[in-house]
Design an enzyme around this catalytic site. Sequence first.
Site, short mmCIF file in Angstrom:
data_model
loop_
_atom_site.label_atom_id
_atom_site.label_comp_id
_atom_site.label_asym_id
_atom_site.label_seq_id
_atom_site.Cartn_x
_atom_site.Cartn_y
_atom_site.Cartn_z
N SER A 60 39.37 44.21 37.49
CA SER A 60 38.32 44.39 38.50
C SER A 60 36.90 44.17 37.97
O SER A 60 35.97 44.10 38.77
CB SER A 60 38.41 45.78 39.10
OG SER A 60 39.30 45.76 40.18
N LYS A 63 34.99 41.48 39.60
CA LYS A 63 34.52 41.53 41.00
C LYS A 63 33.01 41.30 41.14
O LYS A 63 32.59 40.57 42.05
CB LYS A 63 34.96 42.84 41.66
CG LYS A 63 36.47 42.79 41.97
CD LYS A 63 37.01 44.09 42.51
CE LYS A 63 38.48 43.90 42.92
NZ LYS A 63 39.34 45.00 42.62
N TYR A 188 42.29 34.82 43.12
CA TYR A 188 41.97 36.21 42.76
C TYR A 188 42.77 36.65 41.53
O TYR A 188 42.22 37.26 40.60
CB TYR A 188 42.25 37.11 43.97
CG TYR A 188 42.15 38.58 43.65
CD1 TYR A 188 40.91 39.20 43.49
CD2 TYR A 188 43.30 39.35 43.48
CE1 TYR A 188 40.82 40.55 43.17
CE2 TYR A 188 43.22 40.70 43.16
CZ TYR A 188 41.98 41.29 43.01
OH TYR A 188 41.90 42.62 42.67
N TYR A 240 35.50 52.71 41.07
CA TYR A 240 36.52 53.12 42.04
C TYR A 240 36.04 54.36 42.82
O TYR A 240 34.83 54.53 43.01
CB TYR A 240 37.87 53.39 41.35
CG TYR A 240 38.38 52.21 40.55
CD1 TYR A 240 38.72 51.03 41.18
CD2 TYR A 240 38.52 52.28 39.18
CE1 TYR A 240 39.21 49.95 40.46
CE2 TYR A 240 39.01 51.20 38.45
CZ TYR A 240 39.34 50.05 39.09
OH TYR A 240 39.82 48.99 38.39
N VAL A 258 41.43 47.78 35.60
CA VAL A 258 42.67 48.41 35.12
C VAL A 258 43.16 47.84 33.80
O VAL A 258 44.10 48.35 33.21
CB VAL A 258 43.80 48.36 36.18
CG1 VAL A 258 43.43 49.16 37.41
CG2 VAL A 258 44.16 46.93 36.54
N1 GLU Z 1 44.27 42.56 39.36
C1 GLU Z 1 44.23 43.94 39.73
C2 GLU Z 1 44.78 44.15 41.12
O1 GLU Z 1 44.30 43.56 42.02
C3 GLU Z 1 42.84 44.44 39.60
C4 GLU Z 1 42.75 45.87 39.90
C5 GLU Z 1 41.64 46.57 39.19
O2 GLU Z 1 41.30 46.31 38.04
O3 GLU Z 1 41.08 47.44 39.87
O4 GLU Z 1 45.68 44.87 41.34
#
Ligand code: GLU
Length: 304
Positions: A60, A63, A188, A240, A258
Site C-alpha cells: 500500500s 498508493k 494494481y 489504515y 502490508v
Molecule cells: N496488495 C495488497 C492488497 O491489495 C496491499 C494491501 C496493503 O498493503 O494495504 O491486498
Amino acid sequence: MKELLEKILSETYDLRKEGKVASYIPELAKADSDKMGICIVNADGECFAGDYGERFTMQSVVKPVILLLALMDRGMDAVRSLVGVEATGKPFDAFNYSDQALKEDHINPMINTGAIALCTLIEGENYNEKFDRLLNLARKMADNPELSLDENVYLSEKATGNKNRALAYMLKAYGMIEDDVESVVDCYFKACSIKVDSVDLAKIAYVLSNKGVNTKTGERLFSEDYARFVNAVLTTSGMYDGSGEFAINVGIPAKSGVGGGIMGVVPGKMGIGIYSPALDKKGNSVAGVKAMEALSRKLDLSIF
Ligand code: GLU
C-alpha cells in the site's frame, strides 16, 4: 544521527514479536520478521541503520504514488470526481460501503477500492503502459532507476487477489470504472509488487516533503499543490484505520503497507523509510510504528 537511529532500532526491535508477517498473499509470508531497517533523508544526505538494504514490496505504500500520477495525468478535478478524501475508518480491503459512500462521497485513495479506481486514470495505451509510467515515477522519486517488480509477489497476489477483483467489480457495478476489471487489477497488483528498500522509501518521502522537487537534481516532479494534497490525505488516512492514533502519537504524514514498510513525510524537513514486516491487526508494522514514534519524539517532528 546514526547513533540515534541505532538506538531507536535496538529499543523497538523486540516489539516485532507482538506482530505477524502478512500471509494472505502467500509470498509475503516468506518475509524474515527478524529484519528491521531505517533510513532518513534530509538536506544533509542519507543516514541509515539496521537492515536498511533489505528489500520488500511496497504494497500500500505505492498508493500515494498512484494518487500522484493520477493527479499529474488528469488533474485535481478528474481525481476528485472519482475518489474522496474522508477517512473510512474501515480496513483497507473492506466491502461494506454504503451506496452513498460509493456514489456521492467516493472512496479514499489510500484504501484498495480508491487506489484500484485511480489506476484507470493513469495515462497509457494499455495497462502495461500505465504500470510502466507508474514504475517510472517511483524510480524518479526514489532516484533509483533499478526499482523493479518482484515477480513472485506479483504472481502470488494475482493468483490469490480475488477480494481485490471483487472490489473492482463493485466499482464497475457503480460505474466508477469502465475498463476490463482483470486489466485494472493487474496494474494494481504490479504496483503493489514494486520492490524497494528503506532508503528508496525515505527518498520517495523526501520528494513529498520538498513539495515535489527532487533536491538532488533540482527537478520538479509534481506541483506543490499535489504534494500538499497527498500529504494531507496521508495524515488522515495513510496508516489504515490506525491513522488517528498515529497522528496523535507520531504526527507525521505517513503510509504503511502490508509488506512491512512505512514511509514518513516530514514537511520541509525529511523523508523517513522504515522496514519491519511483523504487522499489527490493522496492517501496520508494529516495531516500525514505534520506531517512527521514537524518532518523532526525539527530533520533535510532529506537525501538530
Ligand atoms: N496488495 C495488497 C492488497 O491489495 C496491499 C494491501 C496493503 O498493503 O494495504 O491486498
